[in-house]
Design an enzyme around this catalytic site. Structure first.
Site, mmCIF file in Angstrom:
data_model
loop_
_atom_site.group_PDB
_atom_site.id
_atom_site.type_symbol
_atom_site.label_atom_id
_atom_site.label_comp_id
_atom_site.label_asym_id
_atom_site.label_seq_id
_atom_site.Cartn_x
_atom_site.Cartn_y
_atom_site.Cartn_z
ATOM 1 N N SER A 239 0.858 -1.188 0.000
ATOM 2 C CA SER A 239 0.000 0.000 0.000
ATOM 3 C C SER A 239 0.892 1.235 0.000
ATOM 4 C CB SER A 239 -0.883 -0.029 1.262
ATOM 5 O OG SER A 239 -1.729 1.091 1.317
ATOM 6 N N CYS A 240 0.299 2.389 -0.350
ATOM 7 C CA CYS A 240 1.052 3.656 -0.333
ATOM 8 C C CYS A 240 0.034 4.778 -0.324
ATOM 9 C CB CYS A 240 2.011 3.731 -1.519
ATOM 10 S SG CYS A 240 1.203 3.631 -3.135
ATOM 11 N N GLY A 241 0.307 5.853 -1.075
ATOM 12 C CA GLY A 241 -0.649 6.958 -1.154
ATOM 13 C C GLY A 241 -1.745 6.696 -2.161
ATOM 14 N N TRP A 268 -3.955 4.718 0.473
ATOM 15 C CA TRP A 268 -4.396 5.679 1.491
ATOM 16 C C TRP A 268 -5.380 6.699 0.945
ATOM 17 C CZ3 TRP A 268 -4.555 4.881 6.326
ATOM 18 C CH2 TRP A 268 -4.925 5.927 7.185
#
Length: 284
Positions: A239-241, A268
């Site tokens: 996961s990340c932004g 996110w």
């Protein structure tokens, strides 16, 4: 570095194979909006000879309000055919981006069941630094048939990630900067809460790279995951932004032989916008 046409190849490898008839090179550069950089204009000015340009924002799921979500199968097929990329091709993807966006296209190909695809280690910056050839001419494109079989197991939605967070049966690994993970920095996209998915581990994607932008050795990658507290015996969700740098983690997992990984496409941008989803702050 060990060249692997299914994960990562060196500039030397690409230099040797650049004129192979069944090689296709794709520029997948993408930049955070705040940088003000125009990936397409930079590609038009200079790219690796024969490279096509893949626009991560344009070739995406337009039915979603979230940015650059994975494209529907039909769209991927039509865009690839028009770009002359299809069955029997070895694909090399590269970028000239601070967020190593080529990994996102590598993952997208994998999602579509295409495994003969590698990221150019060090990207366009290393290619240019070595004085290798570039051009500003568009490539000659010929339609090519492509067969796609979507691999649903490589992507996760918010419901699946919420279940994984609650059950603790996956390692959720967040590629964002530590300040964002801990909830101490504002998110670049307005309206998002600060923090991370409960139970997630933080491994900023830059920790997987050497100073010259190349990926660290498999042993060093494994050490980085372990230092971040990741249990590599569990399936992983990256996961990340907004699902771009998460793919750098996915590529690294593949490099160390950890095959059971998927990517949270909404990341996110999605999780942080839902007030009813729990968030955690501070360190993992």
């Amino acid at each position: 570095m060990q060249d692997d046409p299914k994960t990562l190849v060196s500039t030397e490898w690409l230099g040797k194979h650049l004129n192979d008839p069944d090689l296709r090179v794709i520029d997948a550069s993408w930049h955070m909006p705040a940088t003000g950089r125009d990936a397409r204009a930079e590609y038009d000015a200079a790219h690796i000879p024969g490279a096509r340009f893949f626009d991560l924002d344009e070739i995406s799921d337009k039915r979603s309000a979230l940015p650059h979500m994975a494209p529907p199968v039909e769209m991927f097929i039509s865009r690839m055919r028009a770009m002359g990329v299809g069955d029997g091709h070895q694909v090399v993807v590269y970028d000239n981006s601070d967020v190593r966006s080529a990994a996102r296209l590598w993952w997208t190909f994998r999602l579509m069941g295409k495994t003969d695809v590698a990221v150019l280690d060090g990207g366009f910056a290393k290619w240019q630094a070595e004085g290798r050839p570039v051009e500003d001419m568009p490539p000659v494109l010929r339609d090519r048939h492509i067969t796609v079989q979507r691999q649903a197991g490589l992507v996760r939605d918010v419901t699946q990630v919420a279940a994984a967070s609650k059950l603790g049966d996956h390692e959720i690994i967040d590629a964002r900067a530590p300040e964002r993970f801990r909830g101490e920095a504002d998110e670049p996209r307005p309206g998002l809460r600060a923090g991370h998915i409960p139970g997630a581990r933080n491994l900023p994607f830059g920790h997987l790279l050497n100073k010259d932008g190349t990926m660290k050795s498999p042993d060093a990658l494994r050490a980085a995951f372990e230092a971040a507290g990741v249990d590599l015996s569990k399936p992983a969700i990256t996961s990340c932004g907004s699902g771009v740098t998460a793919a750098v983690l996915s590529l690294a997992l593949e490099r160390i032989g950890h095959r059971n990984h998927s990517l949270y496409d909404g990341s996110w941008t999605e999780w942080g916008s839902f007030p009813d989803l729990e968030i955690a702050t501070g360190d993992a």
